[in-house]
Design a protein around this motif. Sequence first.
Motif, PDB file in Angstrom:
ATOM      1  N   PRO A 153      -0.050  20.481  -4.557  1.00 51.43           N
ATOM      2  CA  PRO A 153      -0.039  19.271  -4.633  1.00 51.43           C
ATOM      3  C   PRO A 153      -0.877  18.664  -3.597  1.00 51.43           C
ATOM      4  CG  PRO A 153       1.731  19.604  -4.550  1.00 51.43           C
ATOM      5  CD  PRO A 153       0.785  21.407  -4.753  1.00 51.43           C
ATOM      6  N   GLU A 154      -1.365  17.415  -3.708  1.00 49.41           N
ATOM      7  CA  GLU A 154      -2.428  16.785  -3.040  1.00 49.41           C
ATOM      8  C   GLU A 154      -1.320  15.615  -2.179  1.00 49.41           C
ATOM      9  OE1 GLU A 154      -5.941  15.443  -3.958  1.00 49.41           O
ATOM     10  OE2 GLU A 154      -6.990  17.164  -4.817  1.00 49.41           O
ATOM     11  N   GLU A 155      -1.051  15.205  -1.370  1.00 46.13           N
ATOM     12  CA  GLU A 155      -0.480  13.763  -0.957  1.00 46.13           C
ATOM     13  C   GLU A 155      -0.837  12.555  -1.060  1.00 46.13           C
ATOM     14  OE1 GLU A 155       2.919  13.423   0.507  1.00 46.13           O
ATOM     15  OE2 GLU A 155       2.812  15.113   0.508  1.00 46.13           O
ATOM     16  N   TYR A 156      -0.584  11.119  -1.652  1.00 44.97           N
ATOM     17  CA  TYR A 156      -1.492  10.092  -2.224  1.00 44.97           C
ATOM     18  C   TYR A 156      -1.615   9.403  -1.026  1.00 44.97           C
ATOM     19  CZ  TYR A 156      -2.884   6.439  -3.965  1.00 44.97           C
ATOM     20  OH  TYR A 156      -3.416   4.709  -4.279  1.00 44.97           O
ATOM     21  N   ALA A 157      -2.958   8.845  -0.888  1.00 45.42           N
ATOM     22  CA  ALA A 157      -2.947   7.664   0.447  1.00 45.42           C
ATOM     23  C   ALA A 157      -3.439   6.449  -0.142  1.00 45.42           C
ATOM     24  CB  ALA A 157      -3.895   8.739   1.488  1.00 45.42           C
ATOM     25  N   PHE A 158      -3.267   5.664   0.493  1.00 48.78           N
ATOM     26  CA  PHE A 158      -3.466   4.524   0.452  1.00 48.78           C
ATOM     27  C   PHE A 158      -4.243   4.444   0.526  1.00 48.78           C
ATOM     28  CE2 PHE A 158       1.177   3.798  -0.774  1.00 48.78           C
ATOM     29  CZ  PHE A 158       1.341   3.105  -1.716  1.00 48.78           C
ATOM     30  N   PRO A 159      -5.924   3.511  -0.742  1.00 47.15           N
ATOM     31  CA  PRO A 159      -7.003   2.900   0.033  1.00 47.15           C
ATOM     32  C   PRO A 159      -6.594   1.269   1.036  1.00 47.15           C
ATOM     33  CG  PRO A 159      -6.700   2.785  -2.331  1.00 47.15           C
ATOM     34  CD  PRO A 159      -5.413   3.116  -1.728  1.00 47.15           C
ATOM     35  N   ASN A 160      -8.102   1.846   2.070  1.00 44.34           N
ATOM     36  CA  ASN A 160      -8.275   0.488   2.966  1.00 44.34           C
ATOM     37  C   ASN A 160      -8.625  -0.256   1.801  1.00 44.34           C
ATOM     38  OD1 ASN A 160      -7.882   2.189   5.230  1.00 44.34           O
ATOM     39  ND2 ASN A 160      -9.870   2.820   5.887  1.00 44.34           N
ATOM     40  N   PRO A 161      -7.659  -1.587   1.803  1.00 48.17           N
ATOM     41  CA  PRO A 161      -7.571  -3.242   1.793  1.00 48.17           C
ATOM     42  C   PRO A 161      -9.256  -3.800   2.010  1.00 48.17           C
ATOM     43  CG  PRO A 161      -6.592  -3.119   3.454  1.00 48.17           C
ATOM     44  CD  PRO A 161      -6.668  -1.571   3.648  1.00 48.17           C
ATOM     45  N   HIS A 162      -9.786  -4.313   0.857  1.00 47.64           N
ATOM     46  CA  HIS A 162     -11.443  -4.592   1.029  1.00 47.64           C
ATOM     47  C   HIS A 162     -11.493  -5.817   1.947  1.00 47.64           C
ATOM     48  CE1 HIS A 162     -14.446  -6.725   0.173  1.00 47.64           C
ATOM     49  NE2 HIS A 162     -15.016  -5.583  -0.516  1.00 47.64           N
ATOM     50  N   GLU A 163     -12.371  -5.789   2.530  1.00 47.10           N
ATOM     51  CA  GLU A 163     -12.480  -6.434   3.801  1.00 47.10           C
ATOM     52  C   GLU A 163     -12.624  -7.949   3.105  1.00 47.10           C
ATOM     53  OE1 GLU A 163     -17.519  -7.088   3.676  1.00 47.10           O
ATOM     54  OE2 GLU A 163     -16.807  -5.386   4.426  1.00 47.10           O
ATOM     55  N   LEU A 164     -12.620  -8.389   1.463  1.00 48.75           N
ATOM     56  CA  LEU A 164     -12.205  -9.866   2.529  1.00 48.75           C
ATOM     57  C   LEU A 164     -10.222 -10.416   1.761  1.00 48.75           C
ATOM     58  CD1 LEU A 164     -15.091 -10.472  -0.949  1.00 48.75           C
ATOM     59  CD2 LEU A 164     -14.732 -11.145   1.416  1.00 48.75           C
ATOM     60  N   TRP A 165      -9.439  -9.398   1.885  1.00 52.55           N
ATOM     61  CA  TRP A 165      -8.442  -8.983   1.415  1.00 52.55           C
ATOM     62  C   TRP A 165      -7.534  -9.656   2.614  1.00 52.55           C
ATOM     63  CZ3 TRP A 165      -6.965 -11.034  -2.648  1.00 52.55           C
ATOM     64  CH2 TRP A 165      -7.038 -11.008  -3.697  1.00 52.55           C
ATOM     65  N   THR A 166      -7.471 -10.812   3.391  1.00 49.02           N
ATOM     66  CA  THR A 166      -7.379 -10.795   4.834  1.00 49.02           C
ATOM     67  C   THR A 166      -5.454 -11.715   4.718  1.00 49.02           C
ATOM     68  OG1 THR A 166      -7.972 -13.117   4.696  1.00 49.02           O
ATOM     69  CG2 THR A 166      -9.051 -11.301   5.597  1.00 49.02           C
ATOM     70  N   PRO A 167      -4.882 -11.854   5.623  1.00 49.18           N
ATOM     71  CA  PRO A 167      -4.231 -11.853   5.728  1.00 49.18           C
ATOM     72  C   PRO A 167      -3.541 -14.071   5.049  1.00 49.18           C
ATOM     73  CG  PRO A 167      -3.572 -10.898   7.289  1.00 49.18           C
ATOM     74  CD  PRO A 167      -4.925 -10.767   7.329  1.00 49.18           C
ATOM     75  N   SER A 168      -4.757 -14.242   5.395  1.00 49.68           N
ATOM     76  CA  SER A 168      -5.206 -16.245   5.147  1.00 49.68           C
ATOM     77  C   SER A 168      -5.470 -16.108   3.997  1.00 49.68           C
ATOM     78  CB  SER A 168      -6.160 -16.423   5.665  1.00 49.68           C
ATOM     79  OG  SER A 168      -7.943 -16.037   5.703  1.00 49.68           O
ATOM     80  N   TYR A 183      -4.389 -14.160   1.137  1.00 54.50           N
ATOM     81  CA  TYR A 183      -3.299 -13.308   0.671  1.00 54.50           C
ATOM     82  C   TYR A 183      -1.855 -14.551   1.157  1.00 54.50           C
ATOM     83  CZ  TYR A 183      -3.314  -8.428  -0.404  1.00 54.50           C
ATOM     84  OH  TYR A 183      -4.213  -7.632  -0.073  1.00 54.50           O
ATOM     85  N   SER A 184      -2.057 -15.238   1.955  1.00 59.88           N
ATOM     86  CA  SER A 184      -0.693 -16.267   1.467  1.00 59.88           C
ATOM     87  C   SER A 184      -1.664 -17.838   1.462  1.00 59.88           C
ATOM     88  CB  SER A 184      -1.259 -17.022   3.193  1.00 59.88           C
ATOM     89  OG  SER A 184      -2.289 -17.484   3.772  1.00 59.88           O
ATOM     90  N   SER A 185      -2.540 -18.045   0.257  1.00 59.70           N
ATOM     91  CA  SER A 185      -2.825 -19.077  -0.001  1.00 59.70           C
ATOM     92  C   SER A 185      -2.871 -19.420  -1.502  1.00 59.70           C
ATOM     93  CB  SER A 185      -4.893 -18.914   0.069  1.00 59.70           C
ATOM     94  OG  SER A 185      -4.700 -18.002  -0.783  1.00 59.70           O
ATOM     95  N   PHE A 186      -2.345 -17.842  -2.317  1.00 61.91           N
ATOM     96  CA  PHE A 186      -1.766 -17.771  -3.183  1.00 61.91           C
ATOM     97  C   PHE A 186       0.109 -18.159  -3.116  1.00 61.91           C
ATOM     98  CE2 PHE A 186      -4.568 -14.216  -3.542  1.00 61.91           C
ATOM     99  CZ  PHE A 186      -5.383 -14.274  -4.981  1.00 61.91           C
ATOM    100  N   ASP A 187      -0.321 -19.120  -4.008  1.00 57.38           N
ATOM    101  CA  ASP A 187       1.647 -19.102  -4.387  1.00 57.38           C
ATOM    102  C   ASP A 187       1.888 -18.886  -5.547  1.00 57.38           C
ATOM    103  OD1 ASP A 187       3.746 -20.766  -4.258  1.00 57.38           O
ATOM    104  OD2 ASP A 187       2.766 -22.799  -4.882  1.00 57.38           O
ATOM    105  N   ILE A 188       2.556 -17.927  -5.838  1.00 64.28           N
ATOM    106  CA  ILE A 188       2.896 -17.595  -7.029  1.00 64.28           C
ATOM    107  C   ILE A 188       4.498 -17.837  -7.463  1.00 64.28           C
ATOM    108  CG2 ILE A 188       4.716 -15.606  -5.791  1.00 64.28           C
ATOM    109  CD1 ILE A 188       2.782 -14.531  -8.846  1.00 64.28           C
ATOM    110  N   SER A 189       4.877 -18.831  -6.601  1.00 62.81           N
ATOM    111  CA  SER A 189       6.294 -19.311  -7.304  1.00 62.81           C
ATOM    112  C   SER A 189       5.784 -20.043  -8.731  1.00 62.81           C
ATOM    113  CB  SER A 189       7.005 -20.108  -6.326  1.00 62.81           C
ATOM    114  OG  SER A 189       5.864 -21.235  -5.773  1.00 62.81           O
ATOM    115  N   LYS A 190       4.797 -21.042  -8.321  1.00 62.81           N
ATOM    116  CA  LYS A 190       4.134 -21.777  -9.642  1.00 62.81           C
ATOM    117  C   LYS A 190       4.480 -20.943 -10.626  1.00 62.81           C
ATOM    118  CE  LYS A 190       2.127 -25.292  -6.278  1.00 62.81           C
ATOM    119  NZ  LYS A 190       0.792 -25.735  -6.768  1.00 62.81           N
TER     120      LYS A 190
END
Length: 188
Positions: free
Chosen positions: A126-141, A143-150
């Motif tokens: 079995p191979e250990e799963y490794a998460f891929p690196n996030p795309h360069e467009l996905w920055t903390p800013s 992510y913070s622009s999404f308002d999922i509560s609405k």
Amino acid sequence: MNLEKVVTGKWQKYLLLKSQFYKSQAFCYFGQDLLAQDKCGDAIKCLEHSLKLYQETEQICKEYASIKGPGTQAVPERHEFFKNLYKTILRISEKCERENGVIYHQKVPLETPVLESKSIHGLADPEEYAFPNPHELWTPSNYSSFDISKAVKERSFFNRSQNVPAPKETPIPQGNAEPGSESGCILS
């Protein structure tokens, strides 16, 4: 992002319930495997731990059944797969105790043996799963622009109109009566 406990609480309990149940099942069958390897003392300790996890799972089942929230109302501790695990734990435990008293005479260790996490059988490793690196467009800013509560408030099960009729569902018997077959399946 903080969803209300009422919406996510039932799912959290369900996932905890499944986790504990499968850990109990894993230790049960690990104990059976240790007995087959003539490690009866370790097997007894695994089965004691399996029974302890099963009892914790019973408590979680009661909490899960009492939680209000989206989803069906189920009573997992009355299902056949749940009751069958208890019977299996007791059967293997009694066999271990009996064989240890007559044949092996091994001491029961204080520590529970560790489950093997690596597969030691099969054709491929079995191979250990490794998460891929996030795309360069996905920055903390970003992510913070999404308002999922609405979106959650708009689609919440609390906002359902009272005019919608309840769906017709086939009742699932939750009584103490045993089903007519070992598996609990009904052919119709």
